[in-house]
Motif scaffolding. Structure first.
Motif, PDB file in Angstrom:
ATOM      1  N   ASP A  22       0.696  -1.343  -0.318  1.00  0.00           N
ATOM      2  CA  ASP A  22       0.030  -0.032  -0.247  1.00  0.00           C
ATOM      3  C   ASP A  22       0.877   1.509   0.515  1.00  0.00           C
ATOM      4  O   ASP A  22       0.417   2.163  -0.681  1.00  0.00           O
ATOM      5  CB  ASP A  22      -0.670   0.304   1.068  1.00  0.00           C
ATOM      6  CG  ASP A  22      -2.239  -1.253   1.192  1.00  0.00           C
ATOM      7  OD1 ASP A  22      -2.299  -1.983   0.324  1.00  0.00           O
ATOM      8  OD2 ASP A  22      -2.522  -1.181   2.133  1.00  0.00           O
ATOM      9  N   SER A  94      -1.812   0.206   7.882  1.00  0.00           N
ATOM     10  CA  SER A  94      -1.859  -0.839   6.806  1.00  0.00           C
ATOM     11  C   SER A  94      -3.200  -2.195   7.225  1.00  0.00           C
ATOM     12  O   SER A  94      -4.669  -1.879   6.309  1.00  0.00           O
ATOM     13  CB  SER A  94      -1.365  -1.655   5.599  1.00  0.00           C
ATOM     14  OG  SER A  94      -0.439  -0.499   5.025  1.00  0.00           O
ATOM     15  N   ALA A 104      -6.094   0.638  -1.186  1.00  0.00           N
ATOM     16  CA  ALA A 104      -5.271   1.214  -1.452  1.00  0.00           C
ATOM     17  C   ALA A 104      -5.649   2.224  -2.659  1.00  0.00           C
ATOM     18  O   ALA A 104      -5.903   1.602  -3.866  1.00  0.00           O
ATOM     19  CB  ALA A 104      -3.294   0.753  -1.707  1.00  0.00           C
TER      20      ALA A 104
END
Length: 108
Positions: A22, A94, A104
């Protein structure tokens, strides 16, 4: 606290980014943008990031744009560069984003 000696090496940055898809490395920091289904969901993500920041005593730069949350981690005590502390914080964010259904987005 981190110091300049704690900044991530280029090799370590590659390893961190491989583990955290991400995130990207930009201008000395770890950056990510998360998209949520609604503005309310973005606020839930922001609240989760805030809780993590308080737990870790490490706070990201954060920008909220409707259903997108922009984050940037650097360590001011390491000259504004990324450190292991930033990598750990990014990993926690994340995980929180995944739990909240945020996805993301490419960093512009």
């Amino acid at each position: 606290m981190a110091g300049k000696q704690d900044t991530l090496t280029p090799e370590r940055i590659e390893a961190v980014l491989a583990a955290l898809p991400d995130w990207q490395y930009r201008l000395g920091g770890l950056v990510a943008v998360y998209k949520t289904p609604t503005a309310a969901a973005a606020l839930e993500l922001i609240a989760a990031v805030g809780r993590l920041a308080e737990e870790q005593n490490h706070h990201p730069d954060l920008d909220w744009r409707y259903n997108r949350v922009h984050l940037r981690y650097t360590s001011h005590d390491a000259g504004g560069e990324a450190t292991e502390r930033d990598a750990a914080a990014a990993a926690a964010v994340s995980a929180a984003a995944a739990r909240l259904g945020a996805t993301a987005q490419p960093v512009a």
